[in-house]
Design a protein around this motif. Structure first.
Motif: not given
Lengths: 107, 118
Positions: B77-100
């Motif tokens: 995940l890329k951010i360019q150019p960053a802004k002040l409001e982009d300050s956050a925690v970026y969470l990655c998640a995964s699951s076996l298959r899609d959201r069934r």
């Protein structure tokens, strides 16, 4: 609009007291609801989901479609239950989260 | 079983600079998600991949955010150019298959990448 509302930012209780974390949702279809928990310095993890109808760590949650609620309950709180709790709604392909409630259990 | 891995854990950048976050999902998980969590709010989905294809990127600010999942495994995940409001925690998640629906398709989260834009 699809939305999850957790009205309490912070809930403080004493050890052994009952706990109820409130969650209300807005969804036009048939929802799938979850509770996620985040303990201090740990990652977000699934606590329970309504379709499983299970009790995890003494917590239960019942989906009430009439009141559009999915409140999380535990009859006797423990200090190790202190954490951030998020209610989430499955909107088909993504989870929509509430803002979370911090549960603080003190002795 | 190894969990979802993310790096870097912490990053401080100045506004208008760029930043990239990396995610390695749980082995065998076809679906990968990036969430943004701003302080005091719940996680918000930015983008969802199914293998190496995008399923949902409706909430991704495409003028500055981009994400890719080459070969259907790792993601950036890329951010360019960053802004002040982009300050956050970026969470990655995964699951076996899609959201069934079903108890077998739990979404697992990484520890997150904390971004501060100054």
């Amino acid at each position: 609009a699809q939305r999850v509302t957790q009205p309490e930012k912070l809930l403080s209780v004493f050890k052994g007291a009952p706990v109820e974390l409130k969650c209300n949702y807005s969804y036009s279809g048939s929802p799938e609801l979850f509770w996620y928990v985040q303990y201090s310095r740990q990652r977000l993890q699934l606590l329970l989901r309504h379709i499983s109808r299970e009790s995890i760590k003494g917590f239960t949650a019942d989906l009430n479609k009439g009141e559009t609620s999915f409140h999380l309950k535990k009859p006797f709180a423990q200090e190790e239950d202190s954490a951030m709790y998020y209610c989430a709604l499955s909107a088909g392909t993504a989870l929509i989260f509430g803002k979370g409630t911090t549960l603080s259990v003190s002795s | 079983e190894a969990g979802v891995a993310q790096s870097p854990r912490y990053k401080i950048i100045e506004k208008r600079q760029s930043v990239a976050f990396w995610c390695n999902p749980i082995s065998g998980h076809a679906t990968l998600y990036w969430y943004q969590q701003i302080l005091g709010q719940g996680p918000k989905l930015l983008i969802q991949f199914q293998n190496n294809g995008v399923v949902d990127d409706s909430q991704l600010p495409k003028d500055r955010f981009s994400a890719e999942r080459l070969k259907g495994v790792d993601s950036t995940l890329k951010i360019q150019p960053a802004k002040l409001e982009d300050s956050a925690v970026y969470l990655c998640a995964s699951s076996l298959r899609d959201r069934r629906r079903g108890p077998g398709n739990t979404i697992y989260f990484g520890e997150g990448s904390w971004l501060t834009v100054v």
